[in-house]
Write a protein that holds these residues in place. Structure first.
Motif, PDB file in Angstrom:
ATOM      1  N   ILE A 163       6.651  13.700   3.285  1.00 59.96           N
ATOM      2  CA  ILE A 163       5.376  13.152   3.382  1.00 59.96           C
ATOM      3  C   ILE A 163       5.278  11.798   3.347  1.00 59.96           C
ATOM      4  O   ILE A 163       5.819  10.875   3.068  1.00 59.96           O
ATOM      5  CB  ILE A 163       4.996  13.323   1.655  1.00 59.96           C
ATOM      6  CG1 ILE A 163       4.918  14.690   1.234  1.00 59.96           C
ATOM      7  CG2 ILE A 163       3.535  12.856   1.468  1.00 59.96           C
ATOM      8  CD1 ILE A 163       4.553  14.747  -0.179  1.00 59.96           C
ATOM      9  N   ASP A 164       4.348  11.560   4.729  1.00 60.47           N
ATOM     10  CA  ASP A 164       4.141  10.363   5.395  1.00 60.47           C
ATOM     11  C   ASP A 164       3.273   9.609   4.529  1.00 60.47           C
ATOM     12  O   ASP A 164       1.989   9.809   4.099  1.00 60.47           O
ATOM     13  CB  ASP A 164       3.677  10.668   6.799  1.00 60.47           C
ATOM     14  CG  ASP A 164       3.398   8.946   7.512  1.00 60.47           C
ATOM     15  OD1 ASP A 164       3.922   8.264   6.803  1.00 60.47           O
ATOM     16  OD2 ASP A 164       3.022   9.045   8.680  1.00 60.47           O
ATOM     17  N   LEU A 165       4.045   8.410   4.084  1.00 60.43           N
ATOM     18  CA  LEU A 165       3.107   7.531   3.244  1.00 60.43           C
ATOM     19  C   LEU A 165       2.715   6.023   3.753  1.00 60.43           C
ATOM     20  O   LEU A 165       2.387   5.262   3.240  1.00 60.43           O
ATOM     21  CB  LEU A 165       3.750   7.143   1.822  1.00 60.43           C
ATOM     22  CG  LEU A 165       4.181   8.282   0.965  1.00 60.43           C
ATOM     23  CD1 LEU A 165       4.834   7.775  -0.129  1.00 60.43           C
ATOM     24  CD2 LEU A 165       3.002   9.007   0.459  1.00 60.43           C
ATOM     25  N   SER A 166       2.911   6.036   5.155  1.00 61.75           N
ATOM     26  CA  SER A 166       2.386   4.789   5.808  1.00 61.75           C
ATOM     27  C   SER A 166       0.951   4.634   5.966  1.00 61.75           C
ATOM     28  O   SER A 166       0.262   5.744   6.028  1.00 61.75           O
ATOM     29  CB  SER A 166       3.092   4.832   7.138  1.00 61.75           C
ATOM     30  OG  SER A 166       2.813   5.918   8.040  1.00 61.75           O
ATOM     31  N   VAL A 167       0.644   3.478   5.964  1.00 58.48           N
ATOM     32  CA  VAL A 167      -0.861   3.135   6.393  1.00 58.48           C
ATOM     33  C   VAL A 167      -0.968   2.087   7.420  1.00 58.48           C
ATOM     34  O   VAL A 167      -0.172   1.615   7.786  1.00 58.48           O
ATOM     35  CB  VAL A 167      -1.173   2.558   4.803  1.00 58.48           C
ATOM     36  CG1 VAL A 167      -1.086   3.651   3.710  1.00 58.48           C
ATOM     37  CG2 VAL A 167      -0.546   1.302   4.225  1.00 58.48           C
ATOM     38  N   LEU A 191       0.751  -1.302  -0.125  1.00 62.23           N
ATOM     39  CA  LEU A 191      -0.178   0.159   0.162  1.00 62.23           C
ATOM     40  C   LEU A 191       0.749   1.232  -0.134  1.00 62.23           C
ATOM     41  O   LEU A 191       0.609   2.272  -0.680  1.00 62.23           O
ATOM     42  CB  LEU A 191      -0.981   0.069   1.265  1.00 62.23           C
ATOM     43  CG  LEU A 191      -2.089  -1.010   1.214  1.00 62.23           C
ATOM     44  CD1 LEU A 191      -2.813  -1.160   2.361  1.00 62.23           C
ATOM     45  CD2 LEU A 191      -2.948  -0.715  -0.078  1.00 62.23           C
ATOM     46  N   ALA A 192       1.988   1.207   0.826  1.00 63.51           N
ATOM     47  CA  ALA A 192       2.924   2.316   0.699  1.00 63.51           C
ATOM     48  C   ALA A 192       3.617   2.716  -0.650  1.00 63.51           C
ATOM     49  O   ALA A 192       3.597   3.589  -0.910  1.00 63.51           O
ATOM     50  CB  ALA A 192       3.893   2.159   1.814  1.00 63.51           C
ATOM     51  N   LEU A 193       3.901   1.486  -1.315  1.00 65.78           N
ATOM     52  CA  LEU A 193       4.513   1.798  -2.527  1.00 65.78           C
ATOM     53  C   LEU A 193       3.496   2.221  -3.594  1.00 65.78           C
ATOM     54  O   LEU A 193       3.852   3.353  -4.649  1.00 65.78           O
ATOM     55  CB  LEU A 193       4.855   0.353  -3.162  1.00 65.78           C
ATOM     56  CG  LEU A 193       6.171   0.098  -2.573  1.00 65.78           C
ATOM     57  CD1 LEU A 193       6.531  -1.591  -2.929  1.00 65.78           C
ATOM     58  CD2 LEU A 193       7.364   0.696  -2.912  1.00 65.78           C
ATOM     59  N   SER A 206       7.922   7.095   3.363  1.00 65.79           N
ATOM     60  CA  SER A 206       7.767   8.384   3.183  1.00 65.79           C
ATOM     61  C   SER A 206       8.662   8.938   2.058  1.00 65.79           C
ATOM     62  O   SER A 206       9.684   8.223   1.264  1.00 65.79           O
ATOM     63  CB  SER A 206       8.222   9.227   4.404  1.00 65.79           C
ATOM     64  OG  SER A 206       9.737   9.210   4.559  1.00 65.79           O
ATOM     65  N   ALA A 207       8.247  10.235   1.578  1.00 65.09           N
ATOM     66  CA  ALA A 207       8.851  10.570   0.449  1.00 65.09           C
ATOM     67  C   ALA A 207       9.209  12.263   0.840  1.00 65.09           C
ATOM     68  O   ALA A 207       8.471  12.761   1.404  1.00 65.09           O
ATOM     69  CB  ALA A 207       8.025  10.879  -0.786  1.00 65.09           C
TER      70      ALA A 207
END
Length: 462
Positions: free
Chosen positions: A458-462, A235-237, A444-445
């Motif tokens: 930018i937090d991309l954790s779910v 999901l993060a990818l 994150s990116a």
């Protein structure tokens, strides 16, 4: 969608040459010590100038070489004597300035000799293997010593009176002090002198013909495996892909992303049990992800310690036989580690981060950040000072490719424990240092504004 060519921001790219391009090919028939002496020759003039600038009462010989000749006491003995070599230090001077390569002896550092002795004792052969990149710092004790060495001799340093930045192995430094009256052969250091920031060429403004503010997306440590990733990792990818494509409710910000830079460890570390076919599948999964991104914007891919390329820095780019789907788009840039290139006239220095991780292991402060270590690297004009002692590097003898001849405008290191950043400013020099965490550990990116050098994680954790 912002993935259309008509709305995507663009920035000009220019290669700046690769580390080691001007050096002779590495020869494994020579000792690694030659790299230290080459490093000393390159940085000694800069430290000598910095030392004279700091010592207002310096005594310089008429020929300007920093020596005054002889060592006999005289009524006109200098208050500060600049020794061209360690053996030329004067005992009649109030203080001496010595220049050399520092070596820090610590019981907790990895040692190939200790490993070889253990293998011999166990009756097994010594098999080369990648270094274990642990987050633990090197153990320090009261018996640790710091030695300064040049072409002529070496001297033990007493740094108990110095409270400045940590002196790690491999740094070329100047030290000002005097010989200890208690322990002969020990040099009591009052101050440590670093080369200081290298010059920075003026920034050439190119401007964006489309009127966009331009940003660069930075990620590291994707760590693709041969098997399907966990649900959270998948999901993060997907979130990262959607961010780059502009499909996650950030249309304006995504349209400003001109390029993606992937900073090492894109494939997971290979264990001894992994089969070749499994490792190939990991590279194929990486290729599948990058090809989708390359369809919309250019991607710069750097290798890391776990990627299928040379282990010794400077690491070679991913081989041309790999990542064929991404290469077909014409937007995949295979970079070395470290890598220098320009985006819209701004020089980027990008690394996979292993030299920064190792640098931090010498620092006693648990709160030391990657950005702070990178700041000190800039002041020392070196990207991998602890190599070849505790970071594997190529045995180049003609020139040390990690010495900085100019200060970049952006310095990025991947695969760090935490996100960190700082803005280094001195006179007309400005450099943004950024430490990027591994995506597989902390999804994150980081978006970097090319004009203002502002950064946004930018937090991309779910």
């Amino acid at each position: 969608m912002c993935s259309e060519e008509s709305t995507r921001a663009e920035c000009a790219y220019a290669a700046c040459g690769r580390p080691g391009d001007e050096s002779a090919p590495p020869s494994f028939q020579v000792q690694f010590s030659q790299l230290y002496f080459t490093r000393l020759m390159q940085l000694r003039p800069h430290i000598a100038r910095a030392a004279r600038a700091q010592c207002c009462d310096s005594h310089v010989a008429p020929d300007g070489d920093g020596t005054s000749g002889g060592s006999a006491a005289s009524p006109g003995a200098p208050s500060t004597h600049f020794a061209q070599r360690i053996l030329e230090a004067r005992r009649d001077a109030v203080s001496n300035v010595l220049i050399g390569v520092a070596f820090r002896s610590m019981i907790g550092k990895p040692s190939i000799l200790a490993e070889y002795a253990a293998q011999e004792q166990n009756g097994t052969s010594l098999v080369p293997r990648p270094p274990q990149h642990s987050a633990h710092k090197y153990e320090q004790s009261a018996s640790d010593t710091v030695i300064l060495e040049d072409e002529t001799s070496r001297v033990t340093l007493d740094l108990s009176h110095f409270s400045g930045p940590t002196v790690v192995s491999g740094l070329v430094i100047g030290v000002r002090g005097s010989e200890s009256l208690i322990s002969k052969g020990t040099f009591v250091v009052q101050d440590v002198i670093f080369p200081g920031l290298a010059p920075q060429p003026p920034l050439s403004s190119t401007g964006d013909v489309k009127g966009f503010r331009k940003t660069v997306c930075l990620v590291s440590g994707l760590n693709f495996e041969h098997k399907t990733s966990s649900t959270s990792q998948t999901l993060a990818l997907n979130m990262l892909h959607e961010l780059l494509m502009g499909n996650v409710g950030m249309h304006t910000s995504s349209a400003q992303i001109a390029r993606l830079i992937v900073l090492g460890n894109s494939t997971a570390a290979r264990s001894e049990q992994d089969k070749d076919a499994e490792y190939v599948r990991a590279v194929q999964r990486l290729d599948s992800f990058l090809s989708g991104v390359c369809a919309s914007l250019p991607v710069h891919l750097l290798p890391g310690p776990s990627d299928p390329t040379s282990l010794l820095m400077p690491q070679l780019p991913f081989h041309q036989s790999l990542l064929k789907q991404s290469a077909m788009t014409g937007r995949l840039h295979r970079e070395m580690n470290p890598s220098f290139f320009q985006l819209d006239g701004a020089t980027f220095l990008c690394t996979g981060g292993q030299s920064v991780v190792d640098f931090l292991k010498y620092c006693p402060d648990e709160g030391a950040s990657a950005a702070c270590a990178m700041d000190q690297m800039l002041q020392c004009r070196h990207v991998a000072p602890t190599g070849p002692d505790t970071v594997p590097v190529q045995p180049l003898s003609a020139k040390d490719p990690f010495v900085l001849d100019e200060t970049p405008r952006v310095f990025v290191a991947g695969n760090q424990a935490e996100f960190s950043t700082c803005l280094v400013q001195q006179d007309d020099i400005t450099c943004r240092c950024i430490g990027i965490p591994a995506f597989s550990e902390k999804p994150s990116a980081v978006l970097l504004d090319l004009d203002s050098l502002e950064v946004n994680q930018i937090d991309l954790s779910v």
